[in-house]
Design a protein around this motif. Structure first.
Motif, mmCIF file in Angstrom:
data_model
loop_
_atom_site.group_PDB
_atom_site.id
_atom_site.type_symbol
_atom_site.label_atom_id
_atom_site.label_comp_id
_atom_site.label_asym_id
_atom_site.label_seq_id
_atom_site.Cartn_x
_atom_site.Cartn_y
_atom_site.Cartn_z
ATOM 1 N N PRO A 1 -29.714 86.120 -16.187
ATOM 2 C CA PRO A 1 -29.605 87.306 -15.198
ATOM 3 C C PRO A 1 -29.816 89.219 -15.060
ATOM 4 O O PRO A 1 -30.714 88.452 -15.642
ATOM 5 N N LEU A 2 -28.615 89.768 -14.480
ATOM 6 C CA LEU A 2 -29.796 90.276 -13.824
ATOM 7 C C LEU A 2 -29.774 91.656 -15.217
ATOM 8 O O LEU A 2 -29.180 91.640 -16.486
ATOM 9 N N VAL A 3 -31.387 92.177 -15.102
ATOM 10 C CA VAL A 3 -31.457 93.324 -16.497
ATOM 11 C C VAL A 3 -31.650 94.613 -16.018
ATOM 12 O O VAL A 3 -31.976 94.999 -15.341
ATOM 13 N N ARG A 4 -31.397 95.223 -17.206
ATOM 14 C CA ARG A 4 -31.365 96.998 -16.639
ATOM 15 C C ARG A 4 -32.235 97.423 -16.971
ATOM 16 O O ARG A 4 -32.839 97.614 -17.550
ATOM 17 N N THR A 5 -33.856 97.536 -16.129
ATOM 18 C CA THR A 5 -34.819 98.198 -16.423
ATOM 19 C C THR A 5 -35.426 98.506 -15.190
ATOM 20 O O THR A 5 -34.501 98.798 -13.770
ATOM 21 N N MET B 1 -37.113 97.699 -12.260
ATOM 22 C CA MET B 1 -37.199 97.369 -11.177
ATOM 23 C C MET B 1 -35.617 96.983 -10.622
ATOM 24 O O MET B 1 -35.735 97.009 -9.270
ATOM 25 N N ILE B 2 -34.575 97.415 -10.979
ATOM 26 C CA ILE B 2 -33.513 97.105 -10.411
ATOM 27 C C ILE B 2 -32.873 98.124 -9.311
ATOM 28 O O ILE B 2 -32.316 99.009 -9.385
ATOM 29 N N TYR C 1 -26.501 97.582 -7.893
ATOM 30 C CA TYR C 1 -27.372 96.722 -8.625
ATOM 31 C C TYR C 1 -26.156 97.891 -10.707
ATOM 32 O O TYR C 1 -26.083 97.352 -11.495
ATOM 33 N N GLN C 2 -26.430 98.959 -9.339
ATOM 34 C CA GLN C 2 -26.102 100.219 -11.002
ATOM 35 C C GLN C 2 -24.423 99.509 -11.635
ATOM 36 O O GLN C 2 -24.324 100.092 -12.745
ATOM 37 N N LYS C 3 -23.898 99.133 -10.097
ATOM 38 C CA LYS C 3 -22.667 99.069 -11.270
ATOM 39 C C LYS C 3 -21.825 97.447 -11.502
ATOM 40 O O LYS C 3 -21.228 97.048 -12.321
ATOM 41 N N LEU C 4 -22.705 96.605 -11.704
ATOM 42 C CA LEU C 4 -23.017 94.399 -11.834
ATOM 43 C C LEU C 4 -23.502 94.951 -13.196
ATOM 44 O O LEU C 4 -23.919 95.371 -13.990
ATOM 45 N N PRO C 5 -22.802 94.363 -13.659
ATOM 46 C CA PRO C 5 -23.134 93.449 -15.313
ATOM 47 C C PRO C 5 -24.233 93.373 -15.667
ATOM 48 O O PRO C 5 -24.320 92.652 -14.682
ATOM 49 N N GLY D 1 -27.195 92.796 6.332
ATOM 50 C CA GLY D 1 -28.074 94.212 5.745
ATOM 51 C C GLY D 1 -29.009 94.105 5.588
ATOM 52 O O GLY D 1 -30.364 93.274 5.653
ATOM 53 N N ASN D 2 -29.758 95.101 5.150
ATOM 54 C CA ASN D 2 -31.137 95.677 4.446
ATOM 55 C C ASN D 2 -31.838 96.096 3.458
ATOM 56 O O ASN D 2 -30.989 97.224 3.513
ATOM 57 N N GLU D 3 -32.187 96.114 2.415
ATOM 58 C CA GLU D 3 -32.567 96.540 1.589
ATOM 59 C C GLU D 3 -34.038 95.980 0.817
ATOM 60 O O GLU D 3 -34.050 94.637 0.194
#
Length: 286
Positions: free
Chosen positions: A210-214, A216-217, A223-227, A282-284
């Motif tokens: 899943p999302l990994v706190r690296t 890259m994010i 993403y900063q508030k997601l698990p 949106g765009n990011e």
């Protein structure tokens, strides 16, 4: 090190790692880790530092790799650093030449290097390079690396661990066309090759994360508030997979997402365009 919230503890339960078994199994072996200068690759290298192994660390940042080498070699492991951008054909060929000249051969490949990008199609109309560069590092580079190293791994009855994403097993999401296409291609190639690799005596493991706190994010504020899973936790999962030779790792809850992808696909495809129209285009970028 990121401390898990209560919800993250539920999503990502602890992974038991038998360090003694890992040390006995890996002693004297040669391990290649791509994407080694940060995140998952970096934490994996530090986790293996207490074992008498030869690690070959590959990434673009030579200064970071050399700093890691100095720190790790104060412990038990031996480290070779190979700074390379795997999208660069000349640098890839130099890496492959180096690997084929190793006197001890190659036992394990951790295919971890990757690139993530989030950008709407409307904002990508004049950015074809987003797709080519993402495909280059997430698909073509690992395929070329593995095709070349399979004969080396066959001699040692080795192991390939492909670090993938849960997105490869779920319905595609808007804004992630470049990333998801490249990771799906890599995952499909590896799963297709796995039975043939097994026939040659090479173990093959797919790690679906899943999302990994690296790092890259970090550019993606949402993403900063997601698990998110910690890279230290992922490093343990990879080491556990080396010990067990398991074919896949998936979060326990992924099965529910996969079922929903099948059962509610038509609803998703009906609702998502309407949701996007309300939200705006949106765009990011990452």
């Amino acid at each position: 090190m990121h401390t898990y919230s209560l919800f993250e503890h539920l999503l990502f339960p602890p992974t038991f790692l038998n360090r003694k078994q890992l040390g006995c199994q890996l002693k004297g072996k040669t391990i290649l880790i791509t994407g080694a200068s940060s995140g998952i690759g970096e934490q994996l290298a530090y986790l293996l530092s207490e074992i008498k192994v030869h690690m070959i660390l590959v990434a673009r940042r030579e200064d970071k790799l050399l700093a890691m080498k100095r720190e790790i070699e104060t412990k038990s492991a031996q480290v070779s650093v190979f700074p390379a951008d795997l999208r660069n054909q000349k640098e890839m060929e130099e890496l492959l030449t180096f690997l084929h000249q190793l006197p001890e051969g190659l036992d394990i490949v951790i295919s971890n290097a990757g690139h993530s990008i989030k950008r709407s199609i409307n904002q990508s109309l004049d950015r074809y390079h987003d797709f080519t560069r993402t495909m280059a590092i997430n698909y073509f580079a690992p395929v070329q690396l593995l095709l070349s190293t399979i004969p080396l791994l066959e001699k040692k009855q080795g192991h390939i661990i492909n670090v993938s994403t849960i997105n490869a097993l779920l319905l595609p999401l808007p804004y992630w066309a470049a990333y998801q296409a490249s990771k799906a291609a890599s995952d499909s190639w590896f799963r297709s090759a796995a039975p043939e690799l097994n026939m040659m005596g090479i173990s093959a493991t797919s790690i679906y994360l899943p999302l990994v706190r690296t790092p890259m994010i970090l550019p993606t504020d949402a993403y900063q508030k997601l698990p998110a899973m910690s890279p230290q936790h992922v490093a343990k999962i990879i080491c556990n997979s080396i010990c067990t030779k398991r074919k896949t790792y998936k979060p326990w809850w992924l099965i529910f997402g996969q079922l929903a992808s099948i059962l509610f696909r038509s609803w998703w495809e009906f609702l998502i365009p309407r949701m996007l129209r309300k939200k705006g285009n949106g765009n990011e970028g990452v």
